[in-house]
Design a protein around this motif. Structure first.
Motif, short mmCIF file in Angstrom:
data_model
loop_
_atom_site.label_atom_id
_atom_site.label_comp_id
_atom_site.label_asym_id
_atom_site.label_seq_id
_atom_site.Cartn_x
_atom_site.Cartn_y
_atom_site.Cartn_z
N GLN A 44 0.73 -1.19 0.01
CA GLN A 44 0.14 0.09 -0.01
C GLN A 44 0.82 1.23 -0.24
O GLN A 44 1.68 1.46 0.95
N LEU A 45 0.76 1.90 -1.11
CA LEU A 45 1.83 3.06 -1.01
C LEU A 45 1.03 4.43 -1.47
O LEU A 45 0.09 4.45 -2.16
N PRO A 46 1.17 5.57 -0.79
CA PRO A 46 0.73 6.73 -0.94
C PRO A 46 0.78 7.22 -2.35
O PRO A 46 1.89 7.26 -2.98
N LYS A 47 -0.28 7.81 -2.83
CA LYS A 47 -0.08 8.77 -4.01
C LYS A 47 0.51 10.34 -3.43
O LYS A 47 0.08 10.63 -2.42
N PHE A 48 0.98 10.69 -4.37
CA PHE A 48 1.84 11.87 -3.77
C PHE A 48 2.39 12.92 -4.89
O PHE A 48 2.87 12.26 -6.01
N GLN A 49 2.51 14.01 -4.51
CA GLN A 49 3.21 15.05 -5.63
C GLN A 49 3.93 16.11 -4.82
O GLN A 49 2.97 16.78 -4.09
N PHE A 50 4.83 16.72 -4.89
CA PHE A 50 5.52 17.72 -4.37
C PHE A 50 6.71 18.39 -5.05
O PHE A 50 7.43 17.65 -6.08
#
Length: 427
Positions: free
Chosen positions: A316-322
């Motif tokens: 289970q892996l977070p979606k992310f953007q930064f």
């Protein structure tokens, strides 16, 4: 916990870029808005030579450098996401290293952990790595570009320019740094070579800036097995301060390269043909991120990677953007490069006959992770400034206000016009 996941995801991305590359190492044509390539010899630009075998000493040094750089930046901002491209920074510094001499060159070598490697070994090794990586995976977009932006009124050695064109496929252009268009051209180049992900890397530069060296890295890879969007849902996520939030986590079951210790779990998620991968290190519930991160050196990292074995499981892996940016001068100073930033002490005699020093090292990155894969970009810009130089004076002008004219009083900072008028009769 979000910071833990994202920090390690950032580390995985940065190390993937370092270890597994980021390049289509070929000279690109200049942007339509750029001046013609700078060619002081008048000869055709030199072509890349046949790349030698990848140098294991150099790749080991780059791994050491990348982990040290990352840990310095992580410690400086322990509560924030950090994303660094060791490859981008190392290659930009390699361009600078080629023009350094004496104690300055030794200090850069210590920071890059390349002391003991000769200049040809470094340049040929970097060329070999990038040419190898360009052919690594046709399913992954992996590009690198280098450029030199030279003050058209100040001297930069021709042999240095030629060496950078040959070994690093550097694009070269001469600019008037006294014009705002100079910064615009550099930023447009970086924006193009990061596919719009890094739109700016430099601000307005001083008119007597000698040189700006810019590197751009772009990566876009689809997972070998995409995550099913229908399995993505908001799940609890514990932040570093103990607070819990709801955040979208992707989920997938498969066979993965995996290792687990009493301090962490680690999994490797492959891209494309599985030559490139995204490494995730998750500290155990009773272990904080700093405890694991401070153990990192090249030997430890490689040991962890070598311990991974194929094992079925669920991720289970977070979606992310930064986005992330940093002034690297304090970090590189702490890593032993201080003399390179000291006016009157730095030695860049291999680059210019002028006394000069580094006045800028900017680094910017971008990353997005979602169900289909990962997109990441980075740029590093290094500015070199003459210690003292008298710019050629502008010729005197004559302005005789002997006819009707316009006049205004304005706020220079905001542009606000306090008064504006037309004077047709000054009596």
């Amino acid at each position: 916990m979000e910071h833990r996941w994202m920090g390690w995801a950032a580390l995985g991305s940065g190390l993937a870029a370092l270890l597994l590359g980021c390049t289509q190492i070929q000279a690109q044509p200049p942007l339509a808005s750029e001046p013609a390539p700078y060619n002081p010899t008048g000869l055709p630009s030199p072509e890349l030579t046949q790349a030698p075998t990848v140098d294991s000493e150099l790749t080991q040094a780059q791994l050491d450098f990348g982990l040290t750089l990352f840990e310095h930046l992580r410690q400086a901002s322990p509560e924030q996401n950090v994303l660094v491209s060791p490859t981008s920074v190392a290659l930009a510094l390699a361009l600078v290293y080629n023009g350094a001499g004496g104690e300055t060159q030794a200090a850069i070598a210590d920071a890059l952990q390349i002391r003991g490697l000769d200049l040809d070994q470094i340049n040929q090794g970097n060329q070999a790595i990038t040419q190898h990586l360009a052919q690594l995976d046709s399913e992954v977009a992996l590009e690198i570009a280098n450029s030199l932006w030279i003050n058209e009124q100040l001297p930069v050695r021709d042999d240095y320019i030629e060496r950078m064109q040959v070994a690093y496929a550097a694009e070269v252009a001469a600019l008037d740094f006294g014009l705002p268009a100079a910064s615009d051209r550099i930023n447009a180049w970086v924006k193009e070579h990061t596919r719009d992900r890094i739109p700016t890397i430099v601000e307005q530069l001083p008119a007597d800036q000698l040189l700006v060296l810019a590197n751009a890295v772009y990566f876009k890879g689809a997972w070998s097995e995409a995550f099913d969007p229908d399995r993505t849902r908001d799940r609890p996520f514990t932040l570093a301060n103990g607070d819990t939030i709801e955040h979208p986590l992707m989920a997938q079951d498969d066979d993965y390269l995996y290792v687990e210790t009493d301090q962490f779990q680690a999994v490797s998620l492959p891209y494309g043909n599985e030559s490139l991968s995204f490494e995730v290190i998750l500290p155990a519930p009773d272990t904080d991120l700093a405890t694991v991160a401070t153990q990192l050196d090249a030997e430890t990292w490689q040991g962890w990677m070598n311990q991974m074995r194929s094992r079925p499981g669920e991720v289970q892996l977070p979606k992310f953007q930064f986005e992330y940016e940093a002034n690297l001068i304090p970090t590189l100073d702490a890593m032993g490069m201080g003399i390179a930033f000291e006016a009157g002490q730095a030695d860049f005699s291999g680059l210019t006959p002028l006394d000069a020093f580094i006045n800028q090292v900017r680094h910017k990155t971008f990353i997005e992770v979602n169900e289909t894969g990962t997109e990441a970009a980075a740029s590093t810009a290094i500015g070199i400034m003459p210690t003292s130089i008298q710019m050629p004076p502008e010729p005197p002008f004559q302005m005789v206000v002997d006819r009707p004219f316009l006049a205004a009083i304005r706020d220079r900072q905001t542009g606000t016009l306090l008064f504006v008028g037309a004077i047709v009769d000054p009596r």
